[in-house]
Motif scaffolding. Structure first.
Motif, short mmCIF file in Angstrom:
data_model
loop_
_atom_site.label_atom_id
_atom_site.label_comp_id
_atom_site.label_asym_id
_atom_site.label_seq_id
_atom_site.Cartn_x
_atom_site.Cartn_y
_atom_site.Cartn_z
N GLU A 175 0.58 -0.88 -0.06
CA GLU A 175 0.40 -0.26 0.39
C GLU A 175 0.73 1.85 -0.11
OE1 GLU A 175 -2.93 0.23 -0.36
OE2 GLU A 175 -2.88 -2.09 -0.30
N LEU A 176 1.92 1.37 0.64
CA LEU A 176 2.48 2.48 0.91
C LEU A 176 3.70 2.85 -0.53
CD1 LEU A 176 4.65 1.83 4.25
CD2 LEU A 176 2.96 3.43 3.50
N GLY A 177 3.66 1.05 -1.77
CA GLY A 177 4.47 1.56 -2.78
C GLY A 177 3.70 2.31 -3.75
N LYS A 178 1.96 2.26 -3.41
CA LYS A 178 1.38 3.25 -4.32
C LYS A 178 0.72 4.50 -3.75
CE LYS A 178 -1.67 -0.62 -3.76
NZ LYS A 178 -3.04 -1.57 -3.64
N ILE A 179 1.82 5.29 -2.71
CA ILE A 179 1.93 6.46 -2.34
C ILE A 179 3.28 7.03 -3.09
CG2 ILE A 179 1.55 8.16 -0.25
CD1 ILE A 179 0.08 5.79 0.83
N SER A 180 2.60 8.06 -3.78
CA SER A 180 4.69 9.10 -3.54
C SER A 180 4.91 10.16 -2.91
CB SER A 180 4.36 9.71 -5.63
OG SER A 180 3.26 10.63 -4.92
N ASN A 181 3.82 10.35 -2.50
CA ASN A 181 4.13 11.21 -0.84
C ASN A 181 5.13 10.96 0.19
OD1 ASN A 181 3.34 13.57 1.05
ND2 ASN A 181 4.03 14.67 -0.41
N VAL A 182 5.98 10.90 0.10
CA VAL A 182 6.64 10.22 2.26
C VAL A 182 5.89 10.60 3.02
CG1 VAL A 182 7.93 12.15 2.44
CG2 VAL A 182 8.45 10.14 2.55
N ASN A 183 5.77 12.32 3.41
CA ASN A 183 4.66 12.38 4.99
C ASN A 183 3.08 11.63 4.55
OD1 ASN A 183 6.88 14.43 5.84
ND2 ASN A 183 5.91 15.95 3.26
N GLN A 184 2.67 11.72 3.25
CA GLN A 184 1.37 10.99 3.53
C GLN A 184 1.60 9.40 3.63
OE1 GLN A 184 -0.44 11.43 -0.76
NE2 GLN A 184 -1.09 13.66 -0.51
N GLN A 185 3.41 8.51 3.25
CA GLN A 185 2.71 7.50 3.58
C GLN A 185 3.45 7.08 5.26
OE1 GLN A 185 6.56 6.96 1.58
NE2 GLN A 185 6.03 5.62 0.28
N VAL A 186 3.83 8.56 5.25
CA VAL A 186 3.92 8.81 6.91
C VAL A 186 2.59 8.35 8.07
CG1 VAL A 186 4.33 9.91 8.58
CG2 VAL A 186 6.51 9.35 7.41
N ASN A 187 2.04 9.19 7.01
CA ASN A 187 0.17 9.25 8.31
C ASN A 187 -0.14 8.26 8.29
OD1 ASN A 187 0.54 12.47 8.17
ND2 ASN A 187 -0.04 12.38 6.73
N TYR A 188 -0.07 7.44 6.63
CA TYR A 188 -0.38 5.90 6.54
C TYR A 188 -0.35 5.22 7.34
CZ TYR A 188 -3.23 2.18 4.00
OH TYR A 188 -3.65 0.99 3.24
N ILE A 189 1.10 4.91 7.56
CA ILE A 189 1.64 4.06 8.78
C ILE A 189 0.94 4.53 10.38
CG2 ILE A 189 3.60 3.34 9.84
CD1 ILE A 189 5.41 4.05 7.53
#
Length: 281
Positions: free
Chosen positions: A142-156
């Motif tokens: 799922e993280l691999g589908k997100i290009s923005n690192v801040n959005q990846q952190v929020n997802y985690i």
């Protein structure tokens, strides 16, 4: 991966990006920070991870990053990897087109997720093996589908909510203990009508290290701060002041700590810091 993670300059003349990401207030007792790094150059970047006494969760995207052991063996970071507790410095490599996102667990947070902070001690392990399910591999996808690192952190952070246990009472007292004039083990044992041995066992179980270990590490960190101040001001080192202010018995004990944690003498570490602060000299 950590504030002072680089003891080696990048081996690349191209583009290497790295930065820390702060966590929201609601998660400050869970993660100290996140760390992002990517190598867009055509050469491998070699770094050294400074000891942090934290357990880390590494997500790897792109080319596989490598961990290097003292035995000169290499461990590939495929999708995600748990590593901890980071008690000594070690090298890692970011090949061209590699990208990592690292979650740094704070205090007893790893125990609150996985149930035993000792499971990952000194052993790289796939976090799915700790939970007996493939949730972290699914998270990686799922993280691999997100290009923005801040959005990846929020997802985690959102992903973590269901897995986070309530903090143990003893662990909370250990975390919040601030009275430097008292021995935390003795004080907490007395307050809870428990033996010191039982508090020591809980300390190791929840944090992945003992009170004696963390006290030694904090003394070392204080010495590092003194040395970095010397380097930044280009002033002459005063080892006896450092020894006295940081609680060392003598210079030999100071040297032993530096070699134990980062395999460098204080003098060599100071030289490294001066090279970084004054690259033209």
């Amino acid at each position: 991966m950590q504030k002072n993670d680089s003891l080696k300059m990048p081996s690349s003349n191209g583009t290497y990006n790295n930065f820390r990401i702060a966590v929201p207030t609601d998660y400050e007792d869970v993660f100290s920070h996140f760390y992002f790094a990517e190598n867009q150059s055509d050469k491998t970047v070699v770094k050294t991870l400074f000891p942090s006494y934290q357990t880390i969760l590494i997500f790897n995207f792109g080319t596989k990053a490598l961990l290097h052991s003292k035995q000169n063996t290499q461990i590939e970071i495929d999708k995600c990897l748990v590593l901890g507790t980071i008690k000594k410095a070690f090298d890692y490599s970011l090949p061209p087109q590699s990208k990592i996102l690292v979650a740094n667990f704070k205090d007893d947070a790893f125990y609150r997720f996985f149930g035993n902070a000792l499971l990952a001690e000194n052993l790289p392990i796939n976090p799915d093996e700790l939970l007996n399910e493939n949730c972290f591999t699914a998270l990686w996808h799922e993280l691999g589908k997100i290009s923005n690192v801040n959005q990846q952190v929020n997802y985690i952070l959102e992903f973590c909510k269901p897995y986070l246990r309530q903090r143990n009472t003893i662990a909370e007292q250990i975390t919040n203990f601030k009275e430097q004039s008292l021995n935390p083990i003795k004080a907490i044992a007395s307050d809870n009508n428990q033996s010191e041995r039982n508090i020591q066992i809980n300390y190791k179980k929840h944090f992945g290290y003992s009170a004696k270990e963390i006290n030694r590490y904090q003394r070392f960190l204080k010495a590092v701060e003194y040395i970095e101040t010397i380097a930044s001001k280009a002033s002459k080192e005063d080892w006896f002041t450092i020894i006295n202010e940081c609680g060392y018995y003598d210079q030999s004990q100071l040297i032993n700590d530096f070699k134990h944690y980062i395999n460098l003498s204080p003098t060599k570490y100071l030289k490294f810091q001066q090279d970084i602060c004054n690259p033209s000299k």
